[in-house]
Design an enzyme around this catalytic site. Structure first.
Site, mmCIF file in Angstrom:
data_model
loop_
_atom_site.group_PDB
_atom_site.id
_atom_site.type_symbol
_atom_site.label_atom_id
_atom_site.label_comp_id
_atom_site.label_asym_id
_atom_site.label_seq_id
_atom_site.Cartn_x
_atom_site.Cartn_y
_atom_site.Cartn_z
ATOM 1 N N ASP A 127 1.595 0.825 -3.055
ATOM 2 C CA ASP A 127 1.265 1.559 -1.833
ATOM 3 C C ASP A 127 1.386 3.059 -2.102
ATOM 4 O OD1 ASP A 127 0.764 2.029 0.866
ATOM 5 O OD2 ASP A 127 2.865 1.821 1.433
ATOM 6 N N GLU B 39 -2.303 7.358 -3.216
ATOM 7 C CA GLU B 39 -3.462 8.296 -3.165
ATOM 8 C C GLU B 39 -3.330 9.403 -4.193
ATOM 9 O OE1 GLU B 39 -1.736 7.183 -0.452
ATOM 10 O OE2 GLU B 39 -3.238 5.622 -0.206
ATOM 11 N N ASP C 64 -3.265 1.768 7.035
ATOM 12 C CA ASP C 64 -2.534 1.787 8.307
ATOM 13 C C ASP C 64 -3.486 1.849 9.494
ATOM 14 O OD1 ASP C 64 -0.355 1.634 6.731
ATOM 15 O OD2 ASP C 64 0.253 3.725 6.954
#
Ligand code: GLC
Length: 820
Positions: free
Chosen positions: A416, A419, A494
């Site tokens: 997770d 990015e 999300d």
């Protein structure tokens, strides 16, 4: 391609260039010399640039421009998996105006002055795609650009994960991996960047993959109706052109170029439950027990960041999880696998005492800024450092760290925040001076941000494969770049627990599938907020047919487990989860097709009905493989909807009743009902519902056969051990079933199975929908006796819907059933 008349183009050109901005981008020079290479040509240009045209396959051509003064860069891509293409025959012809390379399928016509590339169909000479301007580069900033003529009725698809409708026409999109919780339709960019798109006009498709990981902008007629524009903030203007005209063919080539999705373990198709976060260990066990008490299937339980000791990756919190091995063993006893989260941010702990930081620092694996200082970001543990995943040694080290999880029985890894997210600056602007090793080329952050997650996923996948070679790795990622399907499954981040977000799921999953990513899904019923029972029910109706079926929710928000919304809603969730487990043979077969061919499981109608203009903009229905079509209700309060079924014979999945179509019609959809249809000609393998994958063998294995209007149907079942990589070396079994008409003399054939996998003894049941009662039934020319559903042994019967059932033992041989 049909393009706009030039006076319109001139008007369009005069408009301000708000989106893709070509200002300051001088064009490449005219062609001055042509050198033939082994696989194509190098075109020397008047300004010193070189344009390389490389034939990789009859339908795949690479065009790479090395601009004058552009620093030399190694020909390497983190996305590309295949460079060893078999030689494909091609011819070169030159005229004073143009240089033409012709393959079996494509003619690449390069006009010399100005330098414009045109792709034509080799047989018809029809222009498929053409430059509107020569390629460009700003020598000052390094920004590159391209402009492709826009067809009058050209539609665009792809670019992976975008919070947008399916057809990208008139849209402008930025590729820059970004942590964007609570995104809504129109938020751009979000987590992933896949610079691959498909153009479709008059039923014919081509593909374009701009392999450049810098921040990029794609403009599909947003700024002007003259061209589809592209710019990237740096790097090489390097693209691959895919000739169709079939979309599925292009996806197959893209899959070859950027790599296949390996098959995940079969349990990855099971229902999964997550929460930010379940702790302590007893709570995780509680959830598992409650699942059982409520008779709801569950395969996977996730541990989010609170299982760690102070958010230190590869540690366990000793109070909350004193004996993780015992926990995973107890859950495994109930068939439940544990997946743990692993974030890229490593807690900055220079005072010592945290082995992961100490080792990484000792080997200098952490990213540094140009001035040599450590790049310190901030994520869950506070100040954190990040591994340079472009280094093979760092990837290997990171992969091996997963021993701390695997040794305690963890079954898969959730990567997770990759990015990579940094709470100090989520835009990445203040990280621009961070330097990556990048195979010794020491390239800047802007080139590497979009491939950070790809390389982290690679480290994770390869680590898992190395540490546990007899198990297929299961990795799930949030961010990604082209090629990420080789290493990880994904979820769309999300999302909001709203109907608007649910509606957006459909074009998002469809576009991801058209961009090489088949194993996708979203948090049920949305990460942020609670939603209500209605949203939960409708979310599960969609998720029944989405590869990743995972319930998850944010911290401080609400509990999302199915029983929290009340019994009527829980009952609907149970119904659809049971349907999913019943259809696992079909879902797994379709997943294997995606692995092998690149054609995704979750499909926009367009992919199966490319010639149907109605399908071009249709993104509130979807197909699962070739055979199932779902038209879910994704709006609050609606108890019916309009459905479009392409021309042909269809069947209502629930009643088996035939529906003739080629048009829109209205159907009722009470809260517990998902409008679901089967294409005439389809065969759907299924089995009994179960509480988790592997609870019992697939016995009986049913094949529901839905003849088309000529009485024909065909399909198959794919099986393997569902767990190990043995499938890759032949340990699978493919069983093909076909039906031929006409009614009155229907023949059902079961081909001898292919592959070495032995599933064990069991029964097959063929269910033939919509036919009259036969006078006689023979199995391999011997009479087959009439029987009953509750009897045993070979035989046939008719059920209350009129469908005919035929039961035979699976003896690993081919058989023929003849009806008269
Ligand atoms: C991110 C993830 C979310 C997770 C949370 C805590 O927001 O997207 O799924 O629960 O971090 O780890």
């Amino acid at each position: 391609m049909r393009t706009l008349p030039s006076f319109l183009a001139l008007v369009a050109l005069a408009a301000p260039l708000a989106a893709v901005d070509f200002t300051g981008l001088p064009a490449v020079g005219d062609v001055t010399a042509v050198t033939r290479t082994e696989r194509g040509v190098n075109l020397a240009c008047a300004d010193g640039a070189t344009v390389q045209v490389v034939v990789l396959a009859p339908d795949l051509v690479r065009v790479r421009t090395l601009f004058a003064g552009q620093p030399a860069a190694p020909d390497h891509s983190w996305a590309v998996a295949r460079t060893d293409w078999a030689a494909a025959p091609w011819q070169l012809s030159e005229s004073p105006e143009a240089v033409t390379l012709t393959t079996g399928e494509l003619a690449v016509v390069v006009q010399r002055a100005p330098l414009l590339v045109e792709f034509r169909d080799a047989a018809t000479h029809r222009v498929i795609n053409a430059d509107a301007r020569p390629v460009m580069r700003d020598p000052r900033t390094g920004r590159v650009g391209a402009a492709k003529r826009l067809g009058l009725d050209e539609h665009f698809y792809g670019l992976g994960e975008k919070a947008a409708r399916l057809d990208r026409r008139r849209g402008e999109f930025i590729l820059w991996n970004s942590d964007t919780p609570g995104y809504v339709e129109g938020t751009d960019p979000i987590y992933q960047s896949i610079p691959f798109y498909l153009g479709v006009e008059d039923g014919r498709a081509y593909g374009l993959f701009y392999d450049n990981s810098y921040r990029s902008v794609f403009d599909f007629g947003h700024t002007t109706q003259e061209y589809a524009g592209y710019t990237a903030d740096g790097g090489v203007l390097d693209y691959y052109f895919f000739q169709g005209p079939a979309l599925k063919k292009i996806l197959g080539r893209y899959n070859e170029l950027t790599g296949r999705m390996p098959l995940p373990p079969l349990w990855a198709l099971g229902h999964q439950q997550s929460r930010y976060s379940y702790y302590p260990a007893s709570m995780a066990e509680d959830i598992a027990r409650t699942y059982q008490a409520h008779d709801l299937p569950l395969d996977v339980l996730y541990l989010d960041i609170h299982y760690m000791d102070g958010y230190r990756v590869f540690t366990w919190n000793p109070t909350r999880f004193p004996d993780p091995a015992a926990l995973t063993a107890r859950l495994a006893g109930d068939g439940i696998k544990v997946v743990t989260i692993v974030d890229p941010g490593v807690k900055y702990q220079p005072e010592g005492g945290y082995a992961v930081f100490d080792e990484g620092a000792a080997h200098d694996y952490f990213l540094r800024r140009a001035d040599g200082s450590l790049y310190l970001g901030e994520v869950w543990p506070g100040p954190a450092v990040f591994v340079d995943f472009t280094r093979a040694d760092a990837r290997r080290w990171w992969g091996d760290l997963h021993r701390a999880l695997l040794d305690r029985g963890v079954a898969g890894v959730w990567t997770d925040m990759n990015e990579p997210s940094d709470f100090r600056d989520k835009t990445g602007q203040s990280q621009r001076d961070v330097v990556f090793d990048d195979l010794g080329a020491r390239t800047p952050y802007p080139k590497n941000r979009n491939v950070f997650a790809l390389n982290m996923a690679r480290a994770t996948y390869e680590g898992l494969a190395r540490l546990r070679p007899d198990r297929r790795p299961f990795v799930i990622t949030r961010a990604g770049y082209a090629g990420v399907q080789r290493y990880a499954t994904m979820w769309i981040g999300d999302s909001n627990a709203t109907f608007a977000a649910l509606a957006l799921n459909l074009p998002m999953f469809a576009a991801l599938g058209l961009s090489g990513e088949t194993f996708v899904g979203s948090d049920l019923p949305g990460f942020l907020g609670r939603g209500d029972g209605e949203l939960l029910a409708r979310s599960y109706q969609v998720a029944t047919f989405v590869p990743l079926c995972r319930n998850h929710g944010a911290i401080d928000d609400y509990d999302h487990e199915p029983w929290r919304y009340g019994a009527p809603y829980e009952a609907i969730v149970r119904k659809y989860l049971q349907l999913r487990y019943r259809l696992l043979p079909f879902l797994y077969t379709t997943l294997e097709e995606a692995h092998r061919t690149g054609v995704p499981l979750f499909r926009p109608l367009l992919l199966n009905f490319q010639d149907d203009p109605t399908a071009l903009n249709l993104d509130d229905e979807f197909m699962v493989g070739d055979a199932l079509l779902a038209a879910p209700v994704v709006h609050a309060g609606e108890r019916g909807r309009e459905v479009y079924l392409p021309r042909g014979l269809w069947y209502d999945f629930w009643t088996g009743a035939p529906v003739l179509n080629g048009d829109f019609f209205r159907t009722d959809a009470p809260l517990d009902h998902l409008p679901l249809y089967v294409r005439g000609g389809g065969v759907i393998p299924s089995t009994e519902p179960m509480h988790h994958v592997g609870e019992k063998p697939w016995n009986p294995l049913r094949f529901d056969v839905y003849p088309d209007d000529a009485g024909a149907a065909a399909g198959s079942l794919y099986e393997d051990d569902g767990l190990t990589p043995a499938y890759a070396t032949g340990a699978f079994r493919r069983t093909a079933v076909a039906c031929t008409g006409p009614a009155g003399s229907t023949r059902l054939t079961l081909a001898p199975p292919v592959g070495s996998y032995q599933p064990g003894g069991r029964n097959f049941e063929f269910i033939l929908h919509s036919t009259g009662v036969p006078h006689s039934v023979t199995l391999d020319d011997q009479a087959l006796a009439a029987s009953r559903a509750d009897a045993s042994g070979a035989g046939w019967w008719r059920d209350e819907t009129g469908a005919l059932h035929f039961r035979i033992a699976d003896d690993s041989r081919g058989h023929t059933l003849q009806l008269r």
